[in-house]
Write an enzyme that holds these catalytic residues in place. Sequence first.
Site, PDB file in Angstrom:
ATOM      1  CE  LYS A 120      -3.523  10.768   2.927  1.00 47.98           C
ATOM      2  NZ  LYS A 120      -4.232  10.110   1.798  1.00 47.98           N
TER       3      LYS A 120
ATOM      4  CB  THR B  73     -10.335   4.879  -2.023  1.00 52.85           C
ATOM      5  OG1 THR B  73     -10.063   5.208  -0.659  1.00 52.85           O
ATOM      6  CG2 THR B  73      -9.584   3.630  -2.419  1.00 52.85           C
TER       7      THR B  73
ATOM      8  CE  LYS C 145     -14.162   6.457   0.021  1.00 53.52           C
ATOM      9  NZ  LYS C 145     -13.501   6.820   1.296  1.00 53.52           N
TER      10      LYS C 145
ATOM     11  CE  LYS D 217      -7.022  13.964   0.002  1.00 53.68           C
ATOM     12  NZ  LYS D 217      -6.943  12.755  -0.800  1.00 53.68           N
ATOM     13  NE  ARG D 218      -5.282   9.974   9.975  1.00 52.88           N
ATOM     14  CZ  ARG D 218      -4.985   9.026  10.872  1.00 52.88           C
ATOM     15  NH1 ARG D 218      -5.745   7.954  10.973  1.00 52.88           N
ATOM     16  NH2 ARG D 218      -3.946   9.155  11.666  1.00 52.88           N
TER      17      ARG D 218
ATOM     18  CG  HIS E 168      -2.138  -0.807   1.084  1.00 53.19           C
ATOM     19  ND1 HIS E 168      -3.291  -0.358   0.503  1.00 53.19           N
ATOM     20  CD2 HIS E 168      -2.368  -2.089   1.435  1.00 53.19           C
ATOM     21  CE1 HIS E 168      -4.191  -1.322   0.520  1.00 53.19           C
ATOM     22  NE2 HIS E 168      -3.656  -2.392   1.074  1.00 53.19           N
TER      23      HIS E 168
HETATM   24  C1  LIG Z   1     -12.225   6.976   1.605  1.00 53.31           C
HETATM   25  C2  LIG Z   1     -11.811   7.382   2.960  1.00 53.31           C
HETATM   26  C3  LIG Z   1     -10.474   7.684   3.210  1.00 53.31           C
HETATM   27  C4  LIG Z   1      -9.402   7.633   2.145  1.00 53.31           C
HETATM   28  O1  LIG Z   1      -9.316   8.910   1.553  1.00 53.31           O
HETATM   29  P1  LIG Z   1      -8.049   9.294   0.623  1.00 53.31           P
HETATM   30  O2  LIG Z   1      -8.442  10.625   0.088  1.00 53.31           O
HETATM   31  O3  LIG Z   1      -7.976   8.256  -0.436  1.00 53.31           O
HETATM   32  O4  LIG Z   1      -6.868   9.341   1.507  1.00 53.31           O
HETATM   33  C5  LIG Z   1     -10.122   8.081   4.477  1.00 53.31           C
HETATM   34  N1  LIG Z   1     -11.040   8.176   5.464  1.00 53.31           N
HETATM   35  C6  LIG Z   1     -12.340   7.908   5.249  1.00 53.31           C
HETATM   36  C7  LIG Z   1     -13.304   8.056   6.367  1.00 53.31           C
HETATM   37  C8  LIG Z   1     -12.774   7.504   3.991  1.00 53.31           C
HETATM   38  O5  LIG Z   1     -14.070   7.224   3.798  1.00 53.31           O
END
Ligand SMILES: *Cc1c(COP(=O)(O)O)cnc(C)c1O
Length: 801
Positions: free
Chosen positions: A540, A642, A646, A534-535, A346
């Site tokens: 990022k 991911t 979304k 995101k985190r 990952h």
């Molecule tokens: C999808 C998701 C992530 C991943 O987000 P990235 O932008 O791909 O880092 C992190 N936290 C939650 C709650 C998510 O639903």
Amino acid sequence: MFTSKETFKKRFLDKFERVYGKSFEDSTIQEQYATLGMLVREYASQDWIHTNERYRAESQKQVYYFSIEFLLGRLLGTNLMNLGIRDVCEAGLKELGISLSQIEEQEIDAGLGNGGLGRLAACFLDSLASMDYPGHGCGIRYKHGLFEQKIVNGYQVELPEQWLRNGNVWEVRKAGLAVEVKFGGHVEVSNSNGKMNFHHVNAETVSAVPHDMPVIGYENETVNTLRLWSAEPSPYRPDRDVMKYKQETEAISEFLYPDDTNVEGKILRLKQQYFLVSAGMQSILNSYLKTGQDIHDFHNHVAIHINDTHPVLAIPEFMRLLIDERNLSWEEAWHITTNTISYTNHTTLSEALEQWPISIFQNLLPRIFMVVEEINERFCMKLWKQYPNQWERIENMAIIAHDMVKMAHLAIVGSHSVNGVAQIHTDILKKREMKLFYEFYPEKFNNKTNGITHRRWLMKANPQLTDIINDRIGTEWIREPKQLEQLEKYACDPNFQDAVYEVKQVNKHHLAEKIRQHTGIVIDEQSIFDVQVKRLHAYKRQLLNILHIMHLYNRLSYEPNFTITPRTFIFGAKASPGYYYAKKIIKLINTLAEKVNNDPRTKDYLKVVFLENYSVSLAEEIIPATNVSEQISTASKEASGTGNMKFMMNGAITIGTMDGANVEIHELVGDDNMFTFGLSAQEVLAYQQRGGYNSFEYYHHDKRIHQVLEQLMNGFFSVTDSEFEHIYDSLLIQNDEYYVLRDFASYSDAQMKLSKMYENRSKWSQMSIMNIAKSGVFSSDRTIREYAENIWGVTSSAYVR
Ligand SMILES: *Cc1c(COP(=O)(O)O)cnc(C)c1O
């Protein structure tokens, strides 16, 4: 049971009275939630039983997905949807004066994960069940999931999360299936009839108790299992302070580690990892042996997948079980193990590659360490044959080197498949990070681009968008998400454009309400909703977004003729509690919000919002309301992402770097439907290898950058002078490791282009439709089908039946 709202109502009231022993008038909404949850689980249990019977009868190959994280979110809504009983329940409850959506909000997220990796595991379970694959999850039943985030005075404060506070209606505790896991002690070797025997003595034993949760497929009567293990005192407790033993045992499944990139050098973390795989492997082996099949055929009947290296000890643990407990030879055991296990990588961030000091590993897991040593010796021997005298290459590939055990090396050597999670990520693994391994085992490496379940992220999160899609192209896409492509022909249809725009506005209205309630900030619902959730991590680059907002603010404040399309920047992010830099970024976002939102000169154009406690449920509210999806990681650093998928599926337009799955999004939608900017991965890697980047140059030569960086330090924000010094230093003194200043100009240009584009409502809606239309490829159904066919060799029972 759910044939009509009348029967539902009757069952619901009966259930309530039997469980709570009081009249329904005295019920709390929490009790109503629990009643409905129990009813739904009971309803699913017939299918659960039948699914397991079917798997046994057809002796289908089973797959087990091991993951240290499962970020499930709420389950009531998806379970009702997948069982096809949402409408009847909603109607029945309504007659009792109860709102189903209010009941759903009673459920606390099962937040047993940090971010993308854990959410991927949850999406995969949904796809496995929904496509009739015999695939099950295996994880830890943490008493506390990822911490709850509060923002106090702009700073992140962490509170222990309490998802089990009101019990868990979805789980079934199976104390009778508990297994024992051993730690510490030492190994005695004896020799009988020329065979070595290994006895693990003086070990401390912990009971692993399974808690099974049903994973309900979408309208297909398949119910798979997520088995979560809880650590409890064993009847074979040691001869020492009982209270201390109890506490140390329970600590194993007490907390999820709140860190998804850097490995915490904690013994407890290693204990958690071994606890998961030992419990999981014992239970899988026990059920296999119960079927009476030959152990030598195991890998033809079972596939085991490890989500990153956290469960990699499944490899030596399985070897131990086969050799020590089933008397197989090393060669037989190795054949079965390597043909059973497959591994997903990952990350390419080197600080995130797990390794453990021998001293810790050996003391905690003495027998497992012996097995790993032997795997390493045999592997190095093979290397020596292939690469005689190439000491350095062998040293770089060894599983044990410089007193460390390298978990990724163990994973590659002990599995038959190694996959990356987006094309560019897999390419980087092959060409750079794992080059030596790729040269040695080219056949093991493959790509499986991540995905998300369209059932949760489109159908459940955005029912109104789902409805207008169904009106145009029917419902075939639900079974086959690639069919969303049929929307392409409506991209220029003014009626459909309007419909998509209207749905977005309704979702924006709901989010604006939520923001007002939670933060008091009033936002313009006509403004562009620009979201980065995101985190929080340096790679990022939330900082790039912030610096650009500061720049916009400067222009709006000081250039009388400058205006922009009104914009609301929305952030959500948790920072790992020990990650100082990330926490400073959160403080910076909140400080900026305070300044910008209260300035009369700019408040009609610019708002900044930080939503606390980003989680799956919050994501489900934010994403359908988003116009612009910020996916701005330093190229080469984000393995896939991911979140990007979304947003796209919900009609947001991506502004992003050519990183992770953004590259594949761009390939699908093209330059017309996405805003790309910044260094390419190759350019970043070239800088890293050959140097040549000097952030000071950008600071000196770009006035915009100069101004915003000075503002971090010169009292522009009403904070102490040193508050953001660390951030300032990271950009200048430490030469901006993530190329924020390097990409600033290019990012600003893309933002300007985007802002102009939004003015053309029809064009924007067209782009939005194109993104939705092309998003079907990113359904995790596609991903899981690829894993099933190319890695696990399992077939969907839809074809078997
Ligand atoms: C999808 C998701 C992530 C991943 O987000 P990235 O932008 O791909 O880092 C992190 N936290 C939650 C709650 C998510 O639903």
